[in-house]
Write a protein that holds these residues in place. Structure first.
Motif, PDB file in Angstrom:
ATOM      1  N   THR A  44       0.821  -1.208   0.000  1.00  0.00           N
ATOM      2  CA  THR A  44       0.000   0.000   0.000  1.00  0.00           C
ATOM      3  C   THR A  44       0.855   1.258   0.000  1.00  0.00           C
ATOM      4  N   LYS A  45       2.087   1.174   0.482  1.00  0.00           N
ATOM      5  CA  LYS A  45       2.981   2.324   0.489  1.00  0.00           C
ATOM      6  C   LYS A  45       4.111   2.096  -0.519  1.00  0.00           C
ATOM      7  N   PRO A  46       4.522   3.143  -1.226  1.00  0.00           N
ATOM      8  CA  PRO A  46       5.586   2.974  -2.219  1.00  0.00           C
ATOM      9  C   PRO A  46       6.947   2.784  -1.556  1.00  0.00           C
ATOM     10  N   GLN A  47       7.729   1.893  -2.121  1.00  0.00           N
ATOM     11  CA  GLN A  47       9.072   1.629  -1.598  1.00  0.00           C
ATOM     12  C   GLN A  47       9.873   0.864  -2.642  1.00  0.00           C
ATOM     13  N   ILE A  48      11.169   0.763  -2.423  1.00  0.00           N
ATOM     14  CA  ILE A  48      12.018  -0.092  -3.236  1.00  0.00           C
ATOM     15  C   ILE A  48      12.048  -1.462  -2.570  1.00  0.00           C
ATOM     16  N   LEU A  49      11.636  -2.494  -3.292  1.00  0.00           N
ATOM     17  CA  LEU A  49      11.618  -3.849  -2.737  1.00  0.00           C
ATOM     18  C   LEU A  49      12.959  -4.551  -2.875  1.00  0.00           C
ATOM     19  N   SER A  50      13.682  -4.255  -3.937  1.00  0.00           N
ATOM     20  CA  SER A  50      15.010  -4.840  -4.099  1.00  0.00           C
ATOM     21  C   SER A  50      15.805  -4.016  -5.100  1.00  0.00           C
ATOM     22  N   ALA A  51      17.123  -4.087  -4.992  1.00  0.00           N
ATOM     23  CA  ALA A  51      18.024  -3.401  -5.919  1.00  0.00           C
ATOM     24  C   ALA A  51      19.380  -4.067  -5.807  1.00  0.00           C
ATOM     25  N   VAL A 212      11.840  10.345  -5.478  1.00  0.00           N
ATOM     26  CA  VAL A 212      13.071  11.046  -5.111  1.00  0.00           C
ATOM     27  C   VAL A 212      13.343  10.885  -3.616  1.00  0.00           C
ATOM     28  N   GLY A 213      14.550  10.466  -3.292  1.00  0.00           N
ATOM     29  CA  GLY A 213      14.931  10.244  -1.897  1.00  0.00           C
ATOM     30  C   GLY A 213      14.822   8.812  -1.441  1.00  0.00           C
ATOM     31  N   PHE A 214      14.124   7.947  -2.182  1.00  0.00           N
ATOM     32  CA  PHE A 214      14.052   6.534  -1.820  1.00  0.00           C
ATOM     33  C   PHE A 214      15.459   5.930  -1.871  1.00  0.00           C
ATOM     34  N   THR A 215      15.744   5.075  -0.922  1.00  0.00           N
ATOM     35  CA  THR A 215      17.056   4.412  -0.883  1.00  0.00           C
ATOM     36  C   THR A 215      16.891   2.915  -0.668  1.00  0.00           C
ATOM     37  N   TYR A 216      17.936   2.189  -1.020  1.00  0.00           N
ATOM     38  CA  TYR A 216      17.981   0.755  -0.756  1.00  0.00           C
ATOM     39  C   TYR A 216      19.432   0.386  -0.476  1.00  0.00           C
ATOM     40  N   GLY A 217      19.641  -0.424   0.571  1.00  0.00           N
ATOM     41  CA  GLY A 217      20.990  -0.834   0.955  1.00  0.00           C
ATOM     42  C   GLY A 217      21.470  -0.083   2.175  1.00  0.00           C
ATOM     43  N   ASN A 218      22.431  -0.708   2.870  1.00  0.00           N
ATOM     44  CA  ASN A 218      22.914  -0.131   4.127  1.00  0.00           C
ATOM     45  C   ASN A 218      24.375   0.304   4.069  1.00  0.00           C
ATOM     46  N   SER A 219      24.921   0.396   2.865  1.00  0.00           N
ATOM     47  CA  SER A 219      26.320   0.792   2.645  1.00  0.00           C
ATOM     48  C   SER A 219      27.323  -0.233   3.142  1.00  0.00           C
ATOM     49  N   ILE A 220      26.857  -1.423   3.551  1.00  0.00           N
ATOM     50  CA  ILE A 220      27.756  -2.476   4.037  1.00  0.00           C
ATOM     51  C   ILE A 220      27.564  -3.760   3.230  1.00  0.00           C
ATOM     52  N   LYS A 221      26.326  -4.230   3.127  1.00  0.00           N
ATOM     53  CA  LYS A 221      26.058  -5.490   2.441  1.00  0.00           C
ATOM     54  C   LYS A 221      26.234  -5.334   0.935  1.00  0.00           C
ATOM     55  N   PRO A 222      26.960  -6.243   0.294  1.00  0.00           N
ATOM     56  CA  PRO A 222      27.121  -6.177  -1.166  1.00  0.00           C
ATOM     57  C   PRO A 222      25.798  -6.355  -1.897  1.00  0.00           C
ATOM     58  N   LEU A 223      25.533  -5.483  -2.837  1.00  0.00           N
ATOM     59  CA  LEU A 223      24.348  -5.590  -3.684  1.00  0.00           C
ATOM     60  C   LEU A 223      24.799  -6.049  -5.064  1.00  0.00           C
ATOM     61  N   THR A 224      25.115  -7.336  -5.176  1.00  0.00           N
ATOM     62  CA  THR A 224      25.621  -7.861  -6.432  1.00  0.00           C
ATOM     63  C   THR A 224      25.334  -9.346  -6.565  1.00  0.00           C
ATOM     64  N   GLY A 225      25.024  -9.764  -7.786  1.00  0.00           N
ATOM     65  CA  GLY A 225      24.771 -11.169  -8.071  1.00  0.00           C
ATOM     66  C   GLY A 225      26.011 -12.032  -7.987  1.00  0.00           C
ATOM     67  N   TYR A 226      27.180 -11.429  -7.824  1.00  0.00           N
ATOM     68  CA  TYR A 226      28.409 -12.201  -7.641  1.00  0.00           C
ATOM     69  C   TYR A 226      28.669 -12.481  -6.161  1.00  0.00           C
ATOM     70  N   TYR A 227      27.717 -12.059  -5.320  1.00  0.00           N
ATOM     71  CA  TYR A 227      27.777 -12.323  -3.881  1.00  0.00           C
ATOM     72  C   TYR A 227      26.642 -13.242  -3.441  1.00  0.00           C
ATOM     73  N   ALA A 228      25.454 -13.039  -3.998  1.00  0.00           N
ATOM     74  CA  ALA A 228      24.286 -13.859  -3.641  1.00  0.00           C
ATOM     75  C   ALA A 228      23.386 -14.010  -4.853  1.00  0.00           C
TER      76      ALA A 228
END
Length: 423
Positions: A44-51, A212-228
């Motif tokens: 019901t609320k807009p958000q980024i589900l994955s990136a 504008v302003g939506f974010t995803y990720g915590n600056s620590i966990k890798p966001l890459t298919g070569y990790y998971a």
């Protein structure tokens, strides 16, 4: 204007795989028109589900073709190449590889780019296509560098009832070195930034919301298919509807692919799963409508609290709440009498599990599962996977792990939205 577009589309379809069309990019324009028809929203609320960075280097491979020379060109960019067993004398290039030609990138993304990576961003509401630009997306790397995407598109989510996923592209999103090892470069955070046409989402009742302003990720966990490996980020059960099926002419080759087109009036309900990126059995081959049993399970909680796993197609499961039957998969490509590895589906990040049975049982569906390597089940790969004939020494993306995704029951309210109209 309309006749010019039709002529340009016909010309583009007749060009070779590496041909270059002249501006304006009328094919891309037809894709990015503000048309949503019965398009899914997921919360019901807009958000980024994955990136996450899906893969590197294979978008925009010069001289890519089905020839030996084309295969060699693909290998130079680390692309996988499928060994086909089909009797089809002229398989589509996409049956051989998940790499894309520069012309393919031009018509789908309106960019001139070579050796780029693809980064799917999945929103909980569909996007307003005309506001989608590479300049909306800022990716922060583990090195601290910030990258603005070179291009963006809703492709391969071209159908009018999809469009909640944007794929952004750049040569600079990272490399294939596993995070944690020296020299590894990978994304850790995504942010939607303001540009001249701010990215806009469309939600319940047709309301719009700037992302504008939506974010995803915590600056620590890798966001890459070569990790998971890839996973699911949502699932929704609704009454089957064909409203909004179809796509702009150039992008409609895989339609009709809905449950009714594949299973006729036996199809009553649709359990649509939303993935973090493309799902493939090996990173290249298409998923067949007949392959539910190799990849999925559906969990139902009966009236007495028992946990029932639905694992077989064309079997009627009789529960205290009623009966339920899995017919197969849909939202892939058009129905065929049989399927082999020349079959090419749409490779978007939505897959439909088509069901028949009593509403009382449908309401008791709790989870969809992807067991991956458990028992006889197979994992999924995103389009950066190894194919069935990986090149020694080349790094490919990771397979999926065990997935258990909660299902939203949307029988009374299908949680869809429409905006604009077909020309």
């Amino acid at each position: 204007m309309k006749s010019l577009r039709v002529a340009s589309l016909m010309l583009a379809m007749s060009l070779g795989s590496n041909a270059k069309a002249d501006p304006p990019n009328v094919i891309y324009e037809t894709l990015m028109q503000d048309i949503l028809i019965n398009a899914d929203y997921w919360t019901t609320k807009p958000q980024i589900l994955s990136a996450s960075l899906g893969f590197t280097q294979i978008l925009g491979v010069p001289n890519l073709s089905t020839s030996e020379e084309g295969q060699a060109a693909n290998a130079q960019f680390g692309g996988a190449w499928e060994v086909l067993s089909t009797t089809n004398p002229n398989p589509n290039l996409r049956a051989y590889t998940s790499s894309a030609t520069p012309y393919g990138m031009y018509i789908g993304y309106d960019v001139d780019i070579v050796g780029a990576g693809g980064f799917p961003v999945v929103f909980s509401w569909p996007v307003l296509p005309s506001t989608v630009d590479g300049s909306d997306f800022e990716v922060t790397l583990n090195t601290g560098e910030r990258i603005i995407a070179d291009g963006a598109s809703i492709t391969p989510n071209s159908e009018y009832n999809e469009r909640s996923t944007v794929v952004i592209v750049s040569q600079k999103f990272g490399n294939r070195i596993t995070p944690g090892y020296p020299g590894a470069v990978y994304p850790v955070r995504l942010k939607i930034v303001r540009d001249a046409t701010p990215l806009t989402l469309v939600g319940p009742g047709g309301q719009t919301k700037l992302a504008v302003g939506f974010t995803y990720g915590n600056s620590i966990k890798p966001l890459t298919g070569y990790y998971a490996g890839p996973t699911l980020c949502a699932a929704k059960l609704s009454v089957l509807s064909t409203e909004g099926e179809g796509a702009p002419a150039f992008f409609s080759g895989n339609t009709p692919n809905d449950g009714a087109a594949l299973y006729g009036n036996k199809a009553q309900y649709r359990l649509r799963v939303l993935t973090t990126g493309g799902f493939s059995p090996d990173g290249v081959r298409s998923l067949y409508p007949t392959e539910f049993e190799s990849f999925f399970q559906v969990e139902v909680r009966d009236l007495d609290g028992r946990r029932i796993l639905l694992t077989e197609t064309d079997k009627t499961y009789k529960l205290k709440a009623g009966s339920i039957r899995i017919l197969g998969l849909a939202d892939l490509s058009v129905a065929q009498a049989s399927y082999d590895d020349s079959y090419v589906e749409d490779h978007d990040n939505q897959i439909d599990i088509i069901l028949q049975g009593d509403e009382a049982v449908m309401k008791r569906i709790k989870y969809v599962l992807v067991p991956s390597n458990k028992s006889h089940y197979k994992p999924f790969y995103n389009p950066g996977g190894p194919g069935n004939n990986p090149t020694p020494g080349v790094v490919y993306t990771k397979p999926s792990s065990f997935i258990k995704q909660a299902v939203t029951i949307a029988i009374k309210d299908p949680m869809t939205v429409s905006y604009g109209s077909l020309p």
